[in-house]
Design a protein around this motif. Sequence first.
Motif, PDB file in Angstrom:
ATOM      1  N   ALA A  13      -4.669  73.987  -3.808  1.00  0.00           N
ATOM      2  CA  ALA A  13      -4.186  73.243  -2.448  1.00  0.00           C
ATOM      3  C   ALA A  13      -5.325  73.526  -1.582  1.00  0.00           C
ATOM      4  O   ALA A  13      -5.492  72.381  -1.035  1.00  0.00           O
ATOM      5  CB  ALA A  13      -2.878  73.685  -2.171  1.00  0.00           C
ATOM      6  N   GLY A  14      -5.423  74.676  -1.046  1.00  0.00           N
ATOM      7  CA  GLY A  14      -6.350  74.990  -0.028  1.00  0.00           C
ATOM      8  C   GLY A  14      -7.684  74.528  -0.228  1.00  0.00           C
ATOM      9  O   GLY A  14      -8.289  73.754   0.728  1.00  0.00           O
ATOM     10  N   ALA A  15      -8.640  74.864  -1.314  1.00  0.00           N
ATOM     11  CA  ALA A  15      -9.665  74.512  -1.583  1.00  0.00           C
ATOM     12  C   ALA A  15     -10.081  72.931  -1.758  1.00  0.00           C
ATOM     13  O   ALA A  15     -10.995  72.258  -1.388  1.00  0.00           O
ATOM     14  CB  ALA A  15     -10.275  75.249  -2.809  1.00  0.00           C
ATOM     15  N   GLY A  16      -8.907  72.403  -2.418  1.00  0.00           N
ATOM     16  CA  GLY A  16      -9.169  70.728  -2.742  1.00  0.00           C
ATOM     17  C   GLY A  16      -8.736  70.222  -1.298  1.00  0.00           C
ATOM     18  O   GLY A  16      -9.360  69.165  -1.296  1.00  0.00           O
ATOM     19  N   ALA A  17      -7.883  70.538  -0.554  1.00  0.00           N
ATOM     20  CA  ALA A  17      -7.605  70.083   0.922  1.00  0.00           C
ATOM     21  C   ALA A  17      -8.837  69.898   1.778  1.00  0.00           C
ATOM     22  O   ALA A  17      -9.118  69.069   2.248  1.00  0.00           O
ATOM     23  CB  ALA A  17      -6.585  70.749   1.425  1.00  0.00           C
ATOM     24  N   VAL A  18      -9.549  71.039   1.680  1.00  0.00           N
ATOM     25  CA  VAL A  18     -10.604  71.216   2.305  1.00  0.00           C
ATOM     26  C   VAL A  18     -11.924  70.416   2.145  1.00  0.00           C
ATOM     27  O   VAL A  18     -12.497  69.477   2.880  1.00  0.00           O
ATOM     28  CB  VAL A  18     -11.216  72.877   2.454  1.00  0.00           C
ATOM     29  CG1 VAL A  18     -12.671  72.857   2.904  1.00  0.00           C
ATOM     30  CG2 VAL A  18     -10.420  73.639   3.291  1.00  0.00           C
ATOM     31  N   GLN A 305      -3.555  67.294  -7.408  1.00  0.00           N
ATOM     32  CA  GLN A 305      -3.335  65.837  -7.067  1.00  0.00           C
ATOM     33  C   GLN A 305      -3.070  65.744  -5.564  1.00  0.00           C
ATOM     34  O   GLN A 305      -3.738  64.848  -5.000  1.00  0.00           O
ATOM     35  CB  GLN A 305      -2.365  65.111  -7.735  1.00  0.00           C
ATOM     36  CG  GLN A 305      -2.692  64.811  -9.400  1.00  0.00           C
ATOM     37  CD  GLN A 305      -1.559  64.286 -10.103  1.00  0.00           C
ATOM     38  OE1 GLN A 305      -0.720  63.703  -9.386  1.00  0.00           O
ATOM     39  NE2 GLN A 305      -1.206  64.587 -11.141  1.00  0.00           N
ATOM     40  N   ALA A 306      -2.161  66.566  -4.767  1.00  0.00           N
ATOM     41  CA  ALA A 306      -1.693  66.741  -3.590  1.00  0.00           C
ATOM     42  C   ALA A 306      -2.701  66.800  -2.641  1.00  0.00           C
ATOM     43  O   ALA A 306      -2.880  66.239  -1.568  1.00  0.00           O
ATOM     44  CB  ALA A 306      -0.705  67.687  -3.486  1.00  0.00           C
ATOM     45  N   ALA A 307      -3.843  67.758  -3.134  1.00  0.00           N
ATOM     46  CA  ALA A 307      -4.923  68.195  -1.929  1.00  0.00           C
ATOM     47  C   ALA A 307      -5.774  67.078  -1.704  1.00  0.00           C
ATOM     48  O   ALA A 307      -5.920  66.936  -0.461  1.00  0.00           O
ATOM     49  CB  ALA A 307      -5.633  69.187  -2.832  1.00  0.00           C
ATOM     50  N   GLU A 308      -6.000  65.952  -2.379  1.00  0.00           N
ATOM     51  CA  GLU A 308      -6.768  64.962  -2.055  1.00  0.00           C
ATOM     52  C   GLU A 308      -6.132  64.190  -0.912  1.00  0.00           C
ATOM     53  O   GLU A 308      -6.607  63.727   0.250  1.00  0.00           O
ATOM     54  CB  GLU A 308      -7.012  63.929  -3.165  1.00  0.00           C
ATOM     55  CG  GLU A 308      -7.522  62.769  -2.933  1.00  0.00           C
ATOM     56  CD  GLU A 308      -9.040  62.913  -2.260  1.00  0.00           C
ATOM     57  OE1 GLU A 308      -9.507  62.147  -1.444  1.00  0.00           O
ATOM     58  OE2 GLU A 308      -9.907  63.860  -2.701  1.00  0.00           O
ATOM     59  N   VAL A 309      -4.780  63.981  -1.121  1.00  0.00           N
ATOM     60  CA  VAL A 309      -3.853  63.220  -0.175  1.00  0.00           C
ATOM     61  C   VAL A 309      -3.675  63.965   1.312  1.00  0.00           C
ATOM     62  O   VAL A 309      -3.744  63.372   2.125  1.00  0.00           O
ATOM     63  CB  VAL A 309      -2.921  62.653  -0.600  1.00  0.00           C
ATOM     64  CG1 VAL A 309      -1.849  61.591   0.258  1.00  0.00           C
ATOM     65  CG2 VAL A 309      -2.934  61.861  -2.031  1.00  0.00           C
ATOM     66  N   ALA A 310      -3.452  65.291   0.849  1.00  0.00           N
ATOM     67  CA  ALA A 310      -3.120  66.094   2.202  1.00  0.00           C
ATOM     68  C   ALA A 310      -4.218  66.148   2.980  1.00  0.00           C
ATOM     69  O   ALA A 310      -4.082  65.907   4.327  1.00  0.00           O
ATOM     70  CB  ALA A 310      -2.519  67.622   1.701  1.00  0.00           C
ATOM     71  N   GLY A 311      -5.505  66.398   2.483  1.00  0.00           N
ATOM     72  CA  GLY A 311      -6.677  66.400   3.399  1.00  0.00           C
ATOM     73  C   GLY A 311      -6.832  65.013   4.065  1.00  0.00           C
ATOM     74  O   GLY A 311      -7.485  65.148   5.300  1.00  0.00           O
ATOM     75  N   GLU A 312      -6.775  63.851   3.296  1.00  0.00           N
ATOM     76  CA  GLU A 312      -6.966  62.661   4.064  1.00  0.00           C
ATOM     77  C   GLU A 312      -5.957  62.495   5.146  1.00  0.00           C
ATOM     78  O   GLU A 312      -6.125  61.901   6.200  1.00  0.00           O
ATOM     79  CB  GLU A 312      -6.745  61.810   2.775  1.00  0.00           C
ATOM     80  CG  GLU A 312      -6.961  60.458   3.630  1.00  0.00           C
ATOM     81  CD  GLU A 312      -6.782  59.270   2.377  1.00  0.00           C
ATOM     82  OE1 GLU A 312      -6.997  57.980   3.110  1.00  0.00           O
ATOM     83  OE2 GLU A 312      -6.682  59.469   1.197  1.00  0.00           O
ATOM     84  N   ASN A 313      -4.633  62.809   4.818  1.00  0.00           N
ATOM     85  CA  ASN A 313      -3.663  62.834   5.870  1.00  0.00           C
ATOM     86  C   ASN A 313      -4.055  63.422   7.094  1.00  0.00           C
ATOM     87  O   ASN A 313      -3.578  63.189   8.138  1.00  0.00           O
ATOM     88  CB  ASN A 313      -2.387  62.867   5.200  1.00  0.00           C
ATOM     89  CG  ASN A 313      -1.673  61.787   4.555  1.00  0.00           C
ATOM     90  OD1 ASN A 313      -2.174  60.750   4.888  1.00  0.00           O
ATOM     91  ND2 ASN A 313      -0.455  62.112   4.027  1.00  0.00           N
TER      92      ASN A 313
END
Length: 387
Positions: A13-18, A305-313
């Motif tokens: 979650a963290g790495a992908g969101a960054v 999957q969620a990390a991509e959208v969370a970072g964008e949001n």
Amino acid sequence: MSDNVVVLGSGYAGAGAVKSLESHLDGRANVTWISDVDYHLVLHESHRCIRDPSVREKITIPVGEIKDPSTTFRQGTVEAVDTDDRVVELADGADVEYDYLLVGIGSRTAFFGIDGLKEYAYTLKSLDDALAIHDAVSEAAAAATRDDPATIVVGGAGLSGIQTAGEIAEYRDDYGANVEIELVEGLDRILPNSDPQLQGALRKRLEQADVKIHTGEFIGEVDEETVYIGDDAEMDYDVLIWTGGITGRDAVADANVDKDERSNRIFSEQTFETDDDRIFAIGDAAIVDQPGDDPAPPTAQAAWQAAEVAGENLARRVKGQPLTEWTFDDKGTVVSVGEEAVAHDVKYFPLSTFGGKPAELLKKGIAARWIADVSGVGNALDAWPDM
């Protein structure tokens, strides 16, 4: 003055969101990334270290190979989140201020109040955990004799429990260790709540690996030598490993956001917003709303999957743009049992459940793709032989 955006955690979650946040921010905010370790662990492959600790070199990715130079990384353990003053408090006494915060610090093992379990069981939530299990199994195997084998008990037959038992079986076979492996699941079937065809395929491979499976009775108590199961069953052990559930981390216990009282995990919407409009939550740390009755599953696939959208949001919030909703897309399940693997309901594959070389390659490919996504193709190719 630029906003301060803080991301907690270096898991999926963290790495992908960054990575996603950096690609969508266009330099419009200061980003600080905080984790208690200075690497990302490919957690769904960490069980490999139980058999071979050298695998850690391939499944740990330094944060410097993931983040942009403009992102500040702080290594530290999060003690608390002060939502009134918008401050993250670290164990070393430092405070990190935020305008927007993404909580992606994962979870810790749930022991469900079972007497002795926390005191005597190993868990598998980190690299250090996997290495500690390797050492404990090695020590127990070394002390075993022909007439007195070492008994390794794995509690919980979900993904982690099955893969842990499989790796210990491979260790036993690789080193000729006199080890007996007992897999204990309180519900009636292994990998509960999954398709019976997948459950049957995994049971078959575990039994072929000489893993003894016990289902239908819960562990009720543990002492330093014995696991007490159900009303009257007892099982002596040399090493006990518990993989039976997750709960939220203590760091968010006092944060003024809506949480599940039982699990201490933060409620978030499909946009990853919480009831505090400055805080987003993702991954195992969160219960992420989805269409229908069930939240997103606490799996690596969902966090990825969620990390991509969370970072964008997060970037959209900084820019004052509307947020997008995320819906989990289940692309199937792949579970390893030592060197073998079983795949089920994988998109674009004609078979519902399959094993053999196709499943093994698919399992390796999933890990390699993630490593390539967060740190480049070179690292993925380097890791491939050990997946």
